[in-house]
Design a protein around this motif. Structure first.
Motif, PDB file in Angstrom:
ATOM      1  N   LEU A 280       0.956  -1.006  -0.310  1.00  0.00           N
ATOM      2  CA  LEU A 280       0.381  -0.438  -0.068  1.00  0.00           C
ATOM      3  C   LEU A 280       0.853   1.333  -0.028  1.00  0.00           C
ATOM      4  N   LEU A 281       2.013   1.148   1.245  1.00  0.00           N
ATOM      5  CA  LEU A 281       3.121   2.111   1.010  1.00  0.00           C
ATOM      6  C   LEU A 281       3.346   2.426  -0.718  1.00  0.00           C
ATOM      7  N   GLU A 282       4.087   1.356  -0.415  1.00  0.00           N
ATOM      8  CA  GLU A 282       4.944   1.850  -2.193  1.00  0.00           C
ATOM      9  C   GLU A 282       4.309   2.488  -3.605  1.00  0.00           C
ATOM     10  N   GLU A 283       3.201   1.307  -3.694  1.00  0.00           N
ATOM     11  CA  GLU A 283       2.438   1.536  -4.430  1.00  0.00           C
ATOM     12  C   GLU A 283       1.188   2.491  -4.750  1.00  0.00           C
ATOM     13  N   THR A 284       1.016   3.860  -3.591  1.00  0.00           N
ATOM     14  CA  THR A 284       0.220   4.427  -3.263  1.00  0.00           C
ATOM     15  C   THR A 284       0.202   5.640  -2.820  1.00  0.00           C
ATOM     16  N   GLY A 285       1.450   5.155  -1.783  1.00  0.00           N
ATOM     17  CA  GLY A 285       1.786   5.984  -0.867  1.00  0.00           C
ATOM     18  C   GLY A 285       1.055   6.228   0.329  1.00  0.00           C
ATOM     19  N   TYR A 286       0.076   5.576   0.583  1.00  0.00           N
ATOM     20  CA  TYR A 286      -0.652   5.857   1.756  1.00  0.00           C
ATOM     21  C   TYR A 286      -0.447   4.577   2.818  1.00  0.00           C
ATOM     22  N   THR A 287      -0.421   4.817   4.206  1.00  0.00           N
ATOM     23  CA  THR A 287      -0.297   3.972   5.049  1.00  0.00           C
ATOM     24  C   THR A 287      -2.029   4.030   5.668  1.00  0.00           C
ATOM     25  N   ALA A 288      -2.580   3.266   6.514  1.00  0.00           N
ATOM     26  CA  ALA A 288      -3.153   3.043   7.523  1.00  0.00           C
ATOM     27  C   ALA A 288      -3.022   2.627   8.824  1.00  0.00           C
ATOM     28  N   GLN A 289      -3.962   3.204   9.429  1.00  0.00           N
ATOM     29  CA  GLN A 289      -3.719   2.501  10.609  1.00  0.00           C
ATOM     30  C   GLN A 289      -4.993   2.032  11.786  1.00  0.00           C
ATOM     31  N   GLU A 290      -5.563   1.467  10.803  1.00  0.00           N
ATOM     32  CA  GLU A 290      -6.828   0.232  11.160  1.00  0.00           C
ATOM     33  C   GLU A 290      -6.128  -0.708   9.428  1.00  0.00           C
ATOM     34  N   TRP A 291      -6.598  -2.173   9.919  1.00  0.00           N
ATOM     35  CA  TRP A 291      -5.867  -3.048   9.035  1.00  0.00           C
ATOM     36  C   TRP A 291      -6.832  -4.188   9.946  1.00  0.00           C
ATOM     37  N   LEU A 292      -7.897  -4.990   8.722  1.00  0.00           N
ATOM     38  CA  LEU A 292      -8.406  -5.869   8.971  1.00  0.00           C
ATOM     39  C   LEU A 292      -8.555  -7.357   7.789  1.00  0.00           C
ATOM     40  N   HIS A 293      -8.320  -8.006   8.096  1.00  0.00           N
ATOM     41  CA  HIS A 293      -8.177  -9.647   7.669  1.00  0.00           C
ATOM     42  C   HIS A 293      -9.839  -9.616   7.197  1.00  0.00           C
ATOM     43  N   LEU A 294      -9.733  -9.615   5.469  1.00  0.00           N
ATOM     44  CA  LEU A 294     -10.991 -10.033   5.170  1.00  0.00           C
ATOM     45  C   LEU A 294     -11.456 -11.488   4.309  1.00  0.00           C
ATOM     46  N   GLY A 295     -10.465 -11.952   4.115  1.00  0.00           N
ATOM     47  CA  GLY A 295      -9.999 -14.012   3.798  1.00  0.00           C
ATOM     48  C   GLY A 295      -8.959 -13.963   2.934  1.00  0.00           C
ATOM     49  N   THR A 296      -8.742 -15.150   2.311  1.00  0.00           N
ATOM     50  CA  THR A 296      -7.959 -15.216   1.224  1.00  0.00           C
ATOM     51  C   THR A 296      -8.936 -15.878  -0.017  1.00  0.00           C
ATOM     52  N   ALA A 297      -8.185 -15.992  -1.159  1.00  0.00           N
ATOM     53  CA  ALA A 297      -8.547 -16.935  -2.851  1.00  0.00           C
ATOM     54  C   ALA A 297      -7.526 -17.413  -3.155  1.00  0.00           C
ATOM     55  N   TYR A 298      -8.337 -18.268  -3.898  1.00  0.00           N
ATOM     56  CA  TYR A 298      -7.524 -18.920  -4.845  1.00  0.00           C
ATOM     57  C   TYR A 298      -7.695 -18.792  -6.200  1.00  0.00           C
ATOM     58  N   PRO A 299      -7.027 -17.670  -7.032  1.00  0.00           N
ATOM     59  CA  PRO A 299      -7.703 -16.873  -8.223  1.00  0.00           C
ATOM     60  C   PRO A 299      -7.688 -17.754  -9.057  1.00  0.00           C
ATOM     61  N   CYS A 300      -6.816 -19.361  -9.459  1.00  0.00           N
ATOM     62  CA  CYS A 300      -5.962 -19.536 -10.683  1.00  0.00           C
ATOM     63  C   CYS A 300      -6.005 -21.519 -10.622  1.00  0.00           C
ATOM     64  N   ILE A 301      -7.462 -21.800  -9.612  1.00  0.00           N
ATOM     65  CA  ILE A 301      -7.183 -22.754  -9.247  1.00  0.00           C
ATOM     66  C   ILE A 301      -6.792 -24.207 -10.083  1.00  0.00           C
ATOM     67  N   GLY A 302      -6.952 -23.967 -11.568  1.00  0.00           N
ATOM     68  CA  GLY A 302      -7.071 -24.861 -12.736  1.00  0.00           C
ATOM     69  C   GLY A 302      -5.009 -24.758 -12.814  1.00  0.00           C
TER      70      GLY A 302
END
Length: 185
Positions: free
Chosen positions: A92-114
């Motif tokens: 987030l910092l490298e690409e956008t310059g933003y930092t955040a004070q609050e972080w939540l993990h929403l989930g994990t997905a497998y985009p290319c299972i084949g």
């Protein structure tokens, strides 16, 4: 019904900078044999960076394999021995310059299972502060701040069409609508 495929042999067909292509021989559930080609991937993260006034930070970036520009949520690959939550903060910092004070993990997905074992961990970043971007050498992208509603519409009309961003926006809508919970990091 047992659907498990047992690995009988494996060979590395190609070793790249961070991707490795394998060709395996497997035993199928019916006892026959087959070949499986797949890409080993170190894993990735994707970040839904939401401002206090319901604007979402997205990026416009050219993606060489698809031969076109995409509007997408910030994301990046996990470095060796790096926890995914650290990757999310770094990207987030490298690409956008933003930092955040609050972080939540929403989930994990497998985009290319084949054809790949890649998994993407999704994070919601809030209470943002803008500083200076730290793009990697050879990385070119434009940061956009758009109303969340507009970004959601873009994911429905095809202007946002990469699966990573669509999954992230789906989960963000579910979280904001109270249909799923995030895990604080």
């Amino acid at each position: 019904m047992d659907l498990f495929e047992k690995q009988l042999s494996t060979e590395v067909v190609h070793q790249g900078g961070f991707l490795k292509v394998h060709r395996d021989k497997v035993a199928l559930p019916d006892g026959k044999e087959a070949e499986r080609e797949y890409i080993l991937h170190p894993g990735a993260v994707a970040v839904l960076a939401l401002t206090d006034d319901e604007q979402l930070i997205v990026e416009r970036q050219y993606r060489y394999p698809a031969g076109r520009e995409f509007i997408e949520i910030p994301a990046g690959k996990i470095d060796p021995n790096e926890p995914p939550e650290s990757t999310a903060k770094r990207e987030l910092l490298e690409e956008t310059g933003y930092t955040a004070q609050e972080w939540l993990h929403l989930g994990t997905a497998y985009p290319c299972i084949g054809y790949s074992n890649e998994k993407i961990s999704y994070y919601l970043a809030r209470r943002l502060t803008l500083s200076e971007r730290q793009l990697d050498d050879g990385e070119f992208l434009e940061v956009l701040t758009l109303p969340l509603r507009e970004v959601m519409d873009m994911s429905l009309d095809g202007r946002i069409c990469d699966s990573k961003s669509i999954v992230g926006l789906h989960w963000l809508a579910a979280y904001l609508g109270g249909r799923m919970r995030g895990v604080p990091i």
